[in-house]
Scaffold this motif. Structure first.
Motif, PDB file in Angstrom:
ATOM      1  N   PHE A 144       0.813  -1.214   0.000  1.00 54.04           N
ATOM      2  CA  PHE A 144       0.000   0.000   0.000  1.00 54.04           C
ATOM      3  C   PHE A 144       0.850   1.269   0.000  1.00 54.04           C
ATOM      4  CE2 PHE A 144      -2.440  -3.307   2.242  1.00 54.04           C
ATOM      5  CZ  PHE A 144      -3.492  -3.420   1.343  1.00 54.04           C
ATOM      6  N   VAL A 145       2.163   1.115  -0.188  1.00 56.02           N
ATOM      7  CA  VAL A 145       3.079   2.252  -0.159  1.00 56.02           C
ATOM      8  C   VAL A 145       3.643   2.481  -1.558  1.00 56.02           C
ATOM      9  CG1 VAL A 145       5.244   3.132   0.813  1.00 56.02           C
ATOM     10  CG2 VAL A 145       3.682   1.801   2.254  1.00 56.02           C
ATOM     11  N   ILE A 146       3.556   3.738  -2.016  1.00 57.19           N
ATOM     12  CA  ILE A 146       4.133   4.132  -3.303  1.00 57.19           C
ATOM     13  C   ILE A 146       5.059   5.313  -3.047  1.00 57.19           C
ATOM     14  CG2 ILE A 146       3.656   5.114  -5.586  1.00 57.19           C
ATOM     15  CD1 ILE A 146       1.079   3.563  -5.642  1.00 57.19           C
ATOM     16  N   ASP A 147       6.269   5.213  -3.521  1.00 56.61           N
ATOM     17  CA  ASP A 147       7.284   6.260  -3.337  1.00 56.61           C
ATOM     18  C   ASP A 147       7.432   6.651  -1.865  1.00 56.61           C
ATOM     19  OD1 ASP A 147       7.813   6.347  -6.097  1.00 56.61           O
ATOM     20  OD2 ASP A 147       6.192   7.818  -6.414  1.00 56.61           O
ATOM     21  N   LYS A 149       5.243   6.616   0.490  1.00 53.69           N
ATOM     22  CA  LYS A 149       4.062   7.194   1.144  1.00 53.69           C
ATOM     23  C   LYS A 149       2.866   6.261   0.989  1.00 53.69           C
ATOM     24  CE  LYS A 149       5.525  11.906   0.403  1.00 53.69           C
ATOM     25  NZ  LYS A 149       5.272  13.177  -0.237  1.00 53.69           N
ATOM     26  N   PRO A 150       2.000   6.224   2.026  1.00 54.86           N
ATOM     27  CA  PRO A 150       0.782   5.415   1.913  1.00 54.86           C
ATOM     28  C   PRO A 150      -0.102   5.920   0.774  1.00 54.86           C
ATOM     29  CG  PRO A 150       1.144   6.117   4.181  1.00 54.86           C
ATOM     30  CD  PRO A 150       2.126   6.863   3.329  1.00 54.86           C
ATOM     31  N   ASP A 151      -0.656   5.005  -0.009  1.00 59.83           N
ATOM     32  CA  ASP A 151      -1.535   5.343  -1.127  1.00 59.83           C
ATOM     33  C   ASP A 151      -2.981   5.035  -0.714  1.00 59.83           C
ATOM     34  OD1 ASP A 151      -3.199   4.788  -3.520  1.00 59.83           O
ATOM     35  OD2 ASP A 151      -1.352   5.269  -4.612  1.00 59.83           O
ATOM     36  N   GLU A 153      -5.787   5.272  -2.241  1.00 64.85           N
ATOM     37  CA  GLU A 153      -6.594   4.516  -3.202  1.00 64.85           C
ATOM     38  C   GLU A 153      -6.316   3.017  -3.088  1.00 64.85           C
ATOM     39  OE1 GLU A 153      -6.497   6.179  -7.158  1.00 64.85           O
ATOM     40  OE2 GLU A 153      -6.823   8.184  -6.350  1.00 64.85           O
ATOM     41  N   LYS A 154      -5.076   2.652  -2.872  1.00 70.64           N
ATOM     42  CA  LYS A 154      -4.740   1.233  -2.684  1.00 70.64           C
ATOM     43  C   LYS A 154      -5.260   0.725  -1.337  1.00 70.64           C
ATOM     44  CE  LYS A 154      -0.683   0.665  -5.564  1.00 70.64           C
ATOM     45  NZ  LYS A 154      -0.426  -0.687  -5.985  1.00 70.64           N
TER      46      LYS A 154
END
Length: 184
Positions: A144-147, A149-151, A153-154
């Motif tokens: 659930f982490v992108i770059d 940071k928590p996303d 939408e995911k």
């Protein structure tokens, strides 16, 4: 816009969270719609629980609680731990528990987001107790982490609104940016 009085109830959406506490040495969970942030630095949050609930004793005894943010695939389990009492039902069997650096409050493996809080104050209201906690640690599932940071939408957190569980919709603006268009 003409207004119509609809009573005393709130019309806003709020996140559905599952608070975790050790009660008599066993993980216990309760679903809440009363959760929110109070300050950023230090990071302070609150949960509000009816005084009659079993979980309250564990929070007071241990001085810690967790806030677990379920996604929509956990709607049945989320609802279940909110409608049965830990006095009569072993809710530790519903989820897999894990602990952070302090083993005073269980967190839920199956929830995408888990927040460990140290109790810093309790407010006694006529029917509820408001537990105010400082965030000690926050965990987010790697998927659930992108770059870094928590996303959201995911994560797809459950919301409570209008007597229903709901999910997030499309973004419609950016805080602290969109209003700048009105600055003269």
């Amino acid at each position: 816009m003409e207004k119509v009085m609809v009573g005393k109830s709130s019309v806003a959406a709020s996140p559905a969270v599952i608070a975790g506490a050790l009660v008599n040495g066993k993980p216990n969970y309760i679903t809440l719609g009363s959760y929110g942030g109070m300050s950023i630095n230090p990071a302070i949050v609150y949960i509000s629980i009816n005084k009659s609930h079993y979980t309250n004793a564990g929070i007071k005894e241990n001085g810690y609680f967790s806030v677990n943010i379920p996604s929509k695939n956990l709607v049945k389990e989320t609802d279940y731990v909110g409608i049965v009492s830990g006095r009569d039902t072993d809710k530790s069997l519903v989820f897999s528990a894990f602990y952070g650096s302090i083993d005073k409050a269980p967190m839920i493996v199956e929830c995408p987001v888990n927040i460990l809080c140290k109790l810093i104050n309790t407010i006694d209201l006529p029917r509820n107790e408001v537990f105010i906690g400082e965030i000690i640690e926050t965990y987010v599932g790697k998927e659930f982490v992108i770059d870094g940071k928590p996303d959201l939408e995911k994560i797809n957190p459950l919301l409570l609104a209008g007597g229903k569980y709901r999910e997030l919709g499309n973004p419609v603006g950016t805080p602290r940016q969109d209003g700048k268009a009105l600055i003269k």
